[in-house]
Design an enzyme around this catalytic site. Structure first.
Site, PDB file in Angstrom:
ATOM      1  N   HIS A 455       0.697  -1.125   0.491  1.00 55.77           N
ATOM      2  CA  HIS A 455      -0.119  -0.083   0.090  1.00 55.77           C
ATOM      3  C   HIS A 455       1.055   0.795  -0.216  1.00 55.77           C
ATOM      4  O   HIS A 455       0.437   2.418  -0.672  1.00 55.77           O
ATOM      5  CB  HIS A 455      -0.805   0.266   0.893  1.00 55.77           C
ATOM      6  CG  HIS A 455      -1.813   1.590   1.473  1.00 55.77           C
ATOM      7  ND1 HIS A 455      -1.626   2.566   1.902  1.00 55.77           N
ATOM      8  CD2 HIS A 455      -2.790   1.171   0.723  1.00 55.77           C
ATOM      9  CE1 HIS A 455      -2.196   3.582   2.256  1.00 55.77           C
ATOM     10  NE2 HIS A 455      -3.104   3.168   0.788  1.00 55.77           N
ATOM     11  N   CYS A 831      -2.183  35.438 -14.212  1.00 55.95           N
ATOM     12  CA  CYS A 831      -0.425  35.720 -13.357  1.00 55.95           C
ATOM     13  C   CYS A 831      -1.243  35.075 -11.708  1.00 55.95           C
ATOM     14  O   CYS A 831      -0.767  35.643 -10.599  1.00 55.95           O
ATOM     15  CB  CYS A 831      -0.500  37.133 -13.250  1.00 55.95           C
ATOM     16  SG  CYS A 831      -0.651  38.124 -12.166  1.00 55.95           S
TER      17      CYS A 831
END
Ligand code: ADP
Ligand code: MG
Ligand code: MG
Length: 877
Positions: A455, A831
């Site tokens: 896992h 931006c």
């Protein structure tokens, strides 16, 4: 019934992923390819959404349909549910559209009961196997369906091991396992007050419901948020006849990848366990053997498996991650999917597949998730420091990366420490799906148990987090300490992990920046050929600018001038400017700032050479710069010849109740035009100076006025800029062009973008402020309540991380359209933080922006995302 909710594997196909889920669709596809797949049927994702619509109930018609298909399955297998001669046993497996490994639940050996177990014991002449299968079923059913913690069942196993004086599960005898079944059932009854259900049909329907419910367990919800998987998709459920890897030493189960998921090398990589079932390999409880070993013990099954691997890779044209089981020497395929892989492996596999003639460059680009690149852009260990460091242990290099941090022992601690700004290494015996959030916030993960497909390893690779697994030398000496390499380590001690070698170091090791070479640069070059959106960077210093250019930035989309004022002596001059009472005083302070700012800009122009540079004028509220500590206030007062009390008055006058909507942005330049004058002088003089040294660069500064909401305020500030700039240029004797534009970050500016564009020569969408102001909640405070929004599924994503295309996006689209009406050649960019988010970048492409701008480390991510956007847009036509 008109609507079909259930499909046999033989009725499905690879094209039905949305309906059958990934697992179901691939089981159907393997069936169609004639591969040995235990047959079964898939209950669709639509049945899952229907289950929720119906108030968490399986509609009687759907239940009827499920039983019809059960009958068909009985006919196919020649076995019957609950039969006392030839009983059918099945697995019930979840499978959503997008793979969510380990996030939802699977139940094996369903159909077992007190009578069937005896029949199986007799039929197989293997009572040990029969009882082992039954006790596993009780355990999984209790855990998944009835939500009784697994822990008590494991305690029963441990107690019995002690009692019998054995170490391994495989050493239990048939009688031991029969006894275990009795204990399990007793525990079940004590807990729930009812007997363990004996009717296989009840077992089946309850299990299907539990899989539907597991779609909404907290770890699945967290996983979906992390991976941007919509909550609305739902999961399918696969009901599949069982094959058994736990019948003895001619049986086993395993997982394999057609290529190495860590490096991408073209080589079968996998692990298997003899005499084991299902989860045993991934759970990391017993350490498995490598796949090559299978060649020695079961050569025929191994050969067949190799042939299937080739065929699957050829079919899917991508690296496959497969699960298989061998029952008495016979191979069965239980799953295949496009395998999760590290960023480095993703790049190598994509480039290799193109070179092998398997896929096109476009497909290769789409195969690599832009967000994954992040892992490669972060610092690597400094080679010299690494050599000097002492290796205290070595284990499996499960997920590459360089991680340094302080040791913590639980996922919850990892989250808590990270929240107070610490970098942590999570050390666990093994990880489980509950640990996912803690794993996510850790620099690296170290486990004592588990292989390359455990896992921890699978999840860490998926997250791009460094992981070293299966370090058997670790001895835990308490909950929060362990020994390794002869030394002991406790919570808070430094540890470093090298996920590429598996080396463990008992100290912090410094790191160096990453670079783009090899397959990475090959794929990026392909992406650059295809994309049309330009990628700029947000950079405030020459150093950031250079880093961004290294990463392929084509210009600067945002230089925040205020960041230059925070350092050293500059803050003193800045403070002096702010507390000035008269324009004259203010001009004296600004004169001190001018040379500093001018030389900063020169450095940035030098770093960017011929590339465009956008400079934003002073934006934040002024009080952000003021001293708060008493001694700083006293010092400033002294320097400025002020009484401490007077200075304190000035400071308290500057206090604002809602500074983000206060005296900031272009409002500062409106009140104090001399600030804009000074900034213009710095921008233009720096450009003149650098142009004189490098006329070939044709520097053309882009001056950006922030927080504009009204055309007259933009015009007011622009007039100052133009007056100062033109005068300086005329005096310089050289030619210099410049642009004046604005940010679109106030909804009013977006609404009136046609007016704004009469003055603005470019727009840059400041989507941080635009999001904040459109939603009306503060970016700095939203974190506190957004969690409730995720929990209640009002929001799936943080709108500050991923652009809200529906609302904020509408304003962006509108502003683009209005802006172009007035000024057809207007330059459009973004931006805000969203400029580096792949999903938002796709939107920017569609909205017709010219460029996105993001932090230097996101530039390569944005380049790849822009290529994804271009390919997807052209394929959608
Ligand atoms: P996950 O999605 O968590 O991998 P799976 O549904 O794939 O869960 O199943 C868990 C384990 O059980 C896997 O190792 C799988 O191969 C095994 N398994 C599932 N169904 C069967 C079956 N019908 N026969 C034998 N093993 C099975
Ligand atoms: Mg699986
Ligand atoms: Mg802003």
């Amino acid at each position: 019934m008109s609507h079909k909710y259930v499909y046999l594997f033989s009725e499905g196909s690879g094209k039905m992923k949305n309906l059958l889920g990934g697992k179901g669709c691939n089981l159907a596809e393997m069936t169609n390819l004639g591969m040995p797949v235990p047959q079964g049927f898939t209950v669709t994702t639509e049945a899952c959404t229907r289950y929720y619509e119906d108030g968490e109930k399986i509609h009687s018609e759907i239940e009827k349909e499920i039983f019809e298909y059960l009958t068909k399955l009985e006919a196919i297998t020649g076995k019957v549910f609950g039969d006392l001669e030839n009983p059918l046993l099945v697995s019930v497996r979840s499978g959503a559209r997008a793979s969510m490994p380990g996030m939802m639940d699977t139940i094996l050996n369903l159909g077992m009961n007190d009578e069937v177990v005896e029949v199986v014991a007799k039929l197989t002449n293997n009572p040990r196997f029969a009882y082992d299968s039954y006790r596993r079923f009780i355990q999984m059913f209790s855990d998944v369906v009835m939500e009784i913690s697994k822990k008590r069942f494991e305690e029963i196993i441990d107690e019995m091991k002690e009692e019998k004086g054995i170490k391994l599960d495989t050493e239990f005898t048939a009688d031991d396992l029969r006894e275990m079944v009795g204990k399990y059932k007793a525990f079940y009854k004590a807990n729930l007050g009812t007997d363990f259900p004996q009717d296989p049909r009840v077992q089946l329907i309850e299990s299907i419901k539990a899989v539907f419910r597991s779609w909404n367990n907290p770890r699945a919800i967290y996983y979906r948020r992390m991976n941007e998987i919509p909550h609305s998709w739902g999961t399918a459920v696969n009901v599949q006849s069982m094959v058994f890897g736990n019948t003895g030493d001619d049986s086993g189960t395993g997982v394999a990848f057609t290529r190495d998921p860590s490096t991408g090398a073209k080589k079968l990589m996998g692990e298997f366990l003899m005499n084991a079932q299902g989860e045993d390999v991934v759970a990391g409880i017993r350490t498995p053997q490598t796949i090559e070993h299978l060649k020695d013990v079961m050569p025929q099954a191994y050969e067949e498996f190799l042939t299937i691997c080739d065929k699957l890779e050829d079919h899917y044209r991508d690296m496959q991650d497969m699960e298989f089981t061998i029952e008495k020497g016979k191979l069965y395929m239980l799953q295949t999917r496009n395998g999760k892989r590290t960023a480095a492996a993703a790049l190598k596999i994509a480039v290799d597949l193109v070179q092998e003639g398997m896929i096109s460059k476009e497909d290769a680009i789409l195969q690599v998730d832009p967000k994954q690149l992040d892992a490669l852009l972060h610092p690597q260990f400094d080679v010299k420091a690494l050599k000097a460091a002492e290796v205290i242990g070595k284990a499996l290099p499960a997920s590459p990366g360089a991680a340094s941090g302080k040791v913590v022992f639980t996922a919850a601690d990892a989250v808590a420490w990270k929240n107070r700004g610490e970098k942590v290494i999570l050390v666990r015996l093994e990880t489980s799906p509950e640990d996912i959030e803690g794993m996510h916030v850790s620099q690296g993960i170290l486990t004592a148990r588990g292989g390359m497909t455990s896992h921890a390893a699978v999840v860490a690779r998926g997250m791009g987090t460094c992981c070293v697994s299966g370090c058997g030398d670790i001895k835990f000496t308490s909950d929060k300490s362990f020994t390794l390499g002869g030394k002991s380590y406790k919570e808070g001690d430094y540890l470093s992990l090298d996920g590429s070698t598996g080396n463990i170091y008992g100290e912090a090791i410094p790191t160096v920046p990453a670079s783009i070479t090899g397959d990475f640069s090959t794929l990026m070059a392909w992406a650059d050929e295809i994309r049309t959106l330009k990628v700029r960077t947000n950079a405030d210093t020459p150093k950031d600018a250079r880093q961004a250019v290294e990463f392929g930035a084509e210009g600067i989309g945002l230089t925040r001038t205020e960041h230059m004022f925070f350092e050293g002596e500059r803050i003193a001059a800045m403070r002096e400017m702010i507390v000035s009472k008269t324009e004259e005083q203010r001009r004296i302070a600004l004169a001190k700032l001018l040379p500093m700012q001018r030389s900063d800009f020169e450095g940035i122009y030098e770093a960017m050479e011929y590339r465009p540079v956008t400079i934003r004028y002073l934006d934040p509220p002024l009080h952000e710069f003021l001293p708060t500590a008493e001694e700083d206030i006293v010092a400033l007062a002294k320097e400025m010849n002020l009484e401490v009390k007077d200075l304190k008055d000035i400071i308290s006058n500057l206090h604002e109740f809602n500074p983000m909507m206060g005296h900031r942005g272009c409002r500062l330049a409106v009140s104090y035009p001399e600030i804009a004058e000074m900034q213009t002088q710095a921008v233009i003089e720096a450009a003149i100076n650098v142009s004189k040294r490098h006329p070939e660069w044709k520097i053309k500064p882009e001056i950006m006025i922030p927080l504009v909401g009204e055309i007259k305020e933009l015009k007011y500030v622009k007039d100052i800029v133009v007056r100062v700039a033109d005068e300086l240029i005329a005096k310089s004797g050289i030619e210099l062009e410049y642009l004046v534009g604005t940010m679109i970050e106030i909804p009013r500016a977006a609404l009136l973008a046609d007016e704004i564009a009469t003055e603005a020569e470019f727009f840059s969408f400041g989507t941080n402020d635009l999001t904040q102001m459109t939603f009306g909640f503060s970016r700095d405070d939203a974190g506190a309540f957004l969690n409730s929004y995720y929990d209640k599924k009002i929001f799936e994503q943080d709108p500050f991380a991923r652009l809200d295309q529906h609302g904020v996006g509408k304003l962006v689209e509108m502003a683009c359209k209005l802006g172009k009406q007035t000024r057809p050649d207007i330059k459009l960019g973004i931006c805000g933080e969203h400029g580096g988010d792949p999903n938002s970048i796709e939107f920017c492409h569609r909205a017709g922006l010219n460029y996105v701008s993001c932090s230097p480390f996101r530039v390569p991510i944005a380049r790849l995302a822009a290529a994804h956007a271009a390919i997807k847009a052209s394929r959608a036509k």
